[in-house]
Design a protein around this motif. Structure first.
Motif, PDB file in Angstrom:
ATOM      1  N   LEU A  50       2.782  33.995 -72.890  1.00 16.07           N
ATOM      2  CA  LEU A  50       1.695  33.027 -72.957  1.00 16.07           C
ATOM      3  C   LEU A  50       2.136  31.753 -72.262  1.00 16.07           C
ATOM      4  CD1 LEU A  50       0.714  33.482 -76.698  1.00 16.07           C
ATOM      5  CD2 LEU A  50      -0.610  34.244 -74.731  1.00 16.07           C
ATOM      6  N   VAL A  51       1.258  31.199 -71.428  1.00 15.52           N
ATOM      7  CA  VAL A  51       1.583  29.933 -70.761  1.00 15.52           C
ATOM      8  C   VAL A  51       0.424  28.965 -70.926  1.00 15.52           C
ATOM      9  CG1 VAL A  51       3.215  30.773 -69.026  1.00 15.52           C
ATOM     10  CG2 VAL A  51       0.804  30.900 -68.548  1.00 15.52           C
ATOM     11  N   ASN A  52       0.748  27.710 -71.047  1.00 11.84           N
ATOM     12  CA  ASN A  52      -0.265  26.661 -71.154  1.00 11.84           C
ATOM     13  C   ASN A  52      -0.142  25.759 -69.932  1.00 11.84           C
ATOM     14  OD1 ASN A  52      -1.780  24.367 -71.718  1.00 11.84           O
ATOM     15  ND2 ASN A  52      -1.347  24.443 -73.911  1.00 11.84           N
ATOM     16  N   ILE A  53      -1.145  25.869 -69.045  1.00  6.69           N
ATOM     17  CA  ILE A  53      -1.156  25.085 -67.804  1.00  6.69           C
ATOM     18  C   ILE A  53      -2.213  23.994 -67.963  1.00  6.69           C
ATOM     19  CG2 ILE A  53      -1.308  25.231 -65.268  1.00  6.69           C
ATOM     20  CD1 ILE A  53      -1.503  28.496 -66.978  1.00  6.69           C
ATOM     21  N   ASP A  54      -1.771  22.788 -68.273  1.00 11.15           N
ATOM     22  CA  ASP A  54      -2.697  21.660 -68.451  1.00 11.15           C
ATOM     23  C   ASP A  54      -3.853  22.006 -69.389  1.00 11.15           C
ATOM     24  OD1 ASP A  54      -1.238  20.015 -66.778  1.00 11.15           O
ATOM     25  OD2 ASP A  54      -2.328  20.651 -64.984  1.00 11.15           O
ATOM     26  N   GLY A  55      -3.578  22.734 -70.457  1.00  5.07           N
ATOM     27  CA  GLY A  55      -4.613  23.073 -71.428  1.00  5.07           C
ATOM     28  C   GLY A  55      -5.258  24.429 -71.195  1.00  5.07           C
ATOM     29  N   GLU A  56      -5.033  25.011 -70.021  1.00  2.46           N
ATOM     30  CA  GLU A  56      -5.548  26.361 -69.736  1.00  2.46           C
ATOM     31  C   GLU A  56      -4.490  27.373 -70.168  1.00  2.46           C
ATOM     32  OE1 GLU A  56      -8.349  27.695 -68.020  1.00  2.46           O
ATOM     33  OE2 GLU A  56      -9.256  25.725 -68.265  1.00  2.46           O
ATOM     34  N   VAL A  57      -4.882  28.306 -71.032  1.00  2.32           N
ATOM     35  CA  VAL A  57      -3.915  29.294 -71.515  1.00  2.32           C
ATOM     36  C   VAL A  57      -4.115  30.616 -70.780  1.00  2.32           C
ATOM     37  CG1 VAL A  57      -3.084  30.563 -73.534  1.00  2.32           C
ATOM     38  CG2 VAL A  57      -3.825  28.185 -73.780  1.00  2.32           C
ATOM     39  N   ARG A  58      -3.018  31.187 -70.363  1.00  2.00           N
ATOM     40  CA  ARG A  58      -3.036  32.500 -69.709  1.00  2.00           C
ATOM     41  C   ARG A  58      -2.066  33.431 -70.430  1.00  2.00           C
ATOM     42  NH1 ARG A  58      -6.715  30.379 -67.750  1.00  2.00           N
ATOM     43  NH2 ARG A  58      -7.301  30.100 -65.567  1.00  2.00           N
ATOM     44  N   ALA A  59      -2.397  34.725 -70.382  1.00  2.39           N
ATOM     45  CA  ALA A  59      -1.534  35.741 -70.986  1.00  2.39           C
ATOM     46  C   ALA A  59      -1.178  36.776 -69.920  1.00  2.39           C
ATOM     47  CB  ALA A  59      -2.241  36.412 -72.157  1.00  2.39           C
ATOM     48  N   TYR A  60       0.112  37.030 -69.785  1.00  2.00           N
ATOM     49  CA  TYR A  60       0.593  38.014 -68.810  1.00  2.00           C
ATOM     50  C   TYR A  60       1.531  38.982 -69.507  1.00  2.00           C
ATOM     51  CZ  TYR A  60      -0.970  34.516 -65.429  1.00  2.00           C
ATOM     52  OH  TYR A  60      -1.714  33.618 -64.718  1.00  2.00           O
TER      53      TYR A  60
ATOM     54  N   LEU B  93       1.473  39.184 -61.311  1.00  2.00           N
ATOM     55  CA  LEU B  93       1.722  39.515 -62.711  1.00  2.00           C
ATOM     56  C   LEU B  93       0.536  40.300 -63.271  1.00  2.00           C
ATOM     57  CD1 LEU B  93       3.080  36.073 -64.008  1.00  2.00           C
ATOM     58  CD2 LEU B  93       4.374  38.030 -63.129  1.00  2.00           C
ATOM     59  N   ILE B  94       0.808  41.103 -64.278  1.00  5.58           N
ATOM     60  CA  ILE B  94      -0.276  41.818 -64.953  1.00  5.58           C
ATOM     61  C   ILE B  94      -0.901  40.878 -65.971  1.00  5.58           C
ATOM     62  CG2 ILE B  94      -0.796  43.728 -66.530  1.00  5.58           C
ATOM     63  CD1 ILE B  94       1.507  45.257 -65.067  1.00  5.58           C
ATOM     64  N   THR B  95      -2.212  40.690 -65.838  1.00  8.08           N
ATOM     65  CA  THR B  95      -2.929  39.728 -66.675  1.00  8.08           C
ATOM     66  C   THR B  95      -3.592  40.412 -67.858  1.00  8.08           C
ATOM     67  OG1 THR B  95      -3.449  38.491 -64.663  1.00  8.08           O
ATOM     68  CG2 THR B  95      -4.728  37.947 -66.626  1.00  8.08           C
ATOM     69  N   TYR B  96      -3.511  39.776 -69.017  1.00  3.46           N
ATOM     70  CA  TYR B  96      -4.284  40.226 -70.171  1.00  3.46           C
ATOM     71  C   TYR B  96      -5.399  39.218 -70.416  1.00  3.46           C
ATOM     72  CZ  TYR B  96      -0.328  43.271 -71.421  1.00  3.46           C
ATOM     73  OH  TYR B  96       0.659  44.211 -71.422  1.00  3.46           O
ATOM     74  N   PRO B  97      -6.584  39.699 -70.795  1.00  2.00           N
ATOM     75  CA  PRO B  97      -7.644  38.768 -71.177  1.00  2.00           C
ATOM     76  C   PRO B  97      -7.167  37.900 -72.343  1.00  2.00           C
ATOM     77  CG  PRO B  97      -8.514  40.996 -70.954  1.00  2.00           C
ATOM     78  CD  PRO B  97      -7.014  41.100 -70.885  1.00  2.00           C
ATOM     79  N   CYS B  98      -7.536  36.630 -72.289  1.00  2.00           N
ATOM     80  CA  CYS B  98      -7.010  35.659 -73.250  1.00  2.00           C
ATOM     81  C   CYS B  98      -8.069  34.598 -73.494  1.00  2.00           C
ATOM     82  CB  CYS B  98      -5.764  35.049 -72.609  1.00  2.00           C
ATOM     83  SG  CYS B  98      -5.075  33.665 -73.461  1.00  2.00           S
ATOM     84  N   ARG B  99      -8.202  34.151 -74.732  1.00  4.48           N
ATOM     85  CA  ARG B  99      -9.144  33.059 -75.000  1.00  4.48           C
ATOM     86  C   ARG B  99      -8.652  32.235 -76.189  1.00  4.48           C
ATOM     87  NH1 ARG B  99     -13.545  36.867 -77.865  1.00  4.48           N
ATOM     88  NH2 ARG B  99     -13.416  35.936 -79.931  1.00  4.48           N
TER      89      ARG B  99
ATOM     90  N   GLU C 149      -9.833  30.093 -79.473  1.00  5.76           N
ATOM     91  CA  GLU C 149     -10.926  29.814 -80.393  1.00  5.76           C
ATOM     92  C   GLU C 149     -11.032  28.307 -80.638  1.00  5.76           C
ATOM     93  OE1 GLU C 149     -12.644  32.568 -80.517  1.00  5.76           O
ATOM     94  OE2 GLU C 149     -12.398  33.255 -82.583  1.00  5.76           O
ATOM     95  N   GLU C 150     -12.156  27.890 -81.231  1.00  3.42           N
ATOM     96  CA  GLU C 150     -12.351  26.457 -81.496  1.00  3.42           C
ATOM     97  C   GLU C 150     -11.272  25.882 -82.393  1.00  3.42           C
ATOM     98  OE1 GLU C 150     -16.208  25.198 -82.791  1.00  3.42           O
ATOM     99  OE2 GLU C 150     -17.150  26.165 -81.068  1.00  3.42           O
ATOM    100  N   ASP C 151     -10.735  26.709 -83.289  1.00  7.17           N
ATOM    101  CA  ASP C 151      -9.699  26.207 -84.199  1.00  7.17           C
ATOM    102  C   ASP C 151      -8.302  26.255 -83.569  1.00  7.17           C
ATOM    103  OD1 ASP C 151      -8.961  28.863 -84.215  1.00  7.17           O
ATOM    104  OD2 ASP C 151      -9.176  29.151 -86.377  1.00  7.17           O
ATOM    105  N   GLY C 152      -8.232  26.665 -82.298  1.00  7.36           N
ATOM    106  CA  GLY C 152      -6.951  26.658 -81.598  1.00  7.36           C
ATOM    107  C   GLY C 152      -6.209  27.989 -81.630  1.00  7.36           C
ATOM    108  N   THR C 153      -6.785  28.980 -82.279  1.00  3.95           N
ATOM    109  CA  THR C 153      -6.138  30.296 -82.303  1.00  3.95           C
ATOM    110  C   THR C 153      -6.236  30.937 -80.917  1.00  3.95           C
ATOM    111  OG1 THR C 153      -6.821  30.576 -84.604  1.00  3.95           O
ATOM    112  CG2 THR C 153      -6.078  32.546 -83.438  1.00  3.95           C
ATOM    113  N   ILE C 154      -5.099  31.400 -80.415  1.00  3.30           N
ATOM    114  CA  ILE C 154      -5.075  32.061 -79.112  1.00  3.30           C
ATOM    115  C   ILE C 154      -5.217  33.566 -79.340  1.00  3.30           C
ATOM    116  CG2 ILE C 154      -3.736  32.496 -77.022  1.00  3.30           C
ATOM    117  CD1 ILE C 154      -2.219  29.853 -77.675  1.00  3.30           C
TER     118      ILE C 154
END
Ligand code: FES
Length: 108
Positions: A35-45, A90-96, A98-103
């Motif tokens: 999991l990476v946090n790029i300026d608030g954008e979270v990605r999962a690989y 990289l192999i990407t996984y869908p990631c989102r 939630e409003e409460d901050g849960t990834i």
């Protein structure tokens, strides 16, 4: 009804534990995920370098670029595309998030 769809999303961690400019290796459903946090954008690989399968969380992340510690291949953290060399990805996984901050990540 929607359980088949929502059942794909699994809790990975909380945004409070993944600050901007940080990356973290987690295991979801037996799969190693970066999991990476790029300026608030979270990605999962997939936590695996496409070169020789080294764990990427052992490498470096400067906020924009992920560097594999093994042979220093680099990847754009937002897109997952290789920057050096530029013919890998990289192999990407869908990631989102939630409003409460849960990834949430879908590793299927
Ligand atoms: S295993 Fe990652 S650069 Fe070689």
């Amino acid at each position: 009804m929607s359980s088949a769809i929502t059942g794909q999303w699994q809790e990975a961690m909380h945004l409070d534990d993944l600050w901007e400019g940080e990356m973290e290796g987690v295991e979801i459903d037996g799969k190693k995920v970066l999991l990476v946090n790029i300026d608030g954008e979270v990605r999962a690989y997939k936590n695996r370098c496409p070169h020789q399968a080294w764990a990427l969380d052992e490498g470096d992340f400067d906020g924009q670029t992920i560097t594999c510690v093994r042979h220093m291949w680099t990847f754009d953290a937002l897109s997952g595309k290789g920057t050096n060399p530029d013919n890998c990805e990289l192999i990407t996984y869908p990631c989102r998030v939630e409003e409460d901050g849960t990834i949430l990540v879908d590793v299927r």
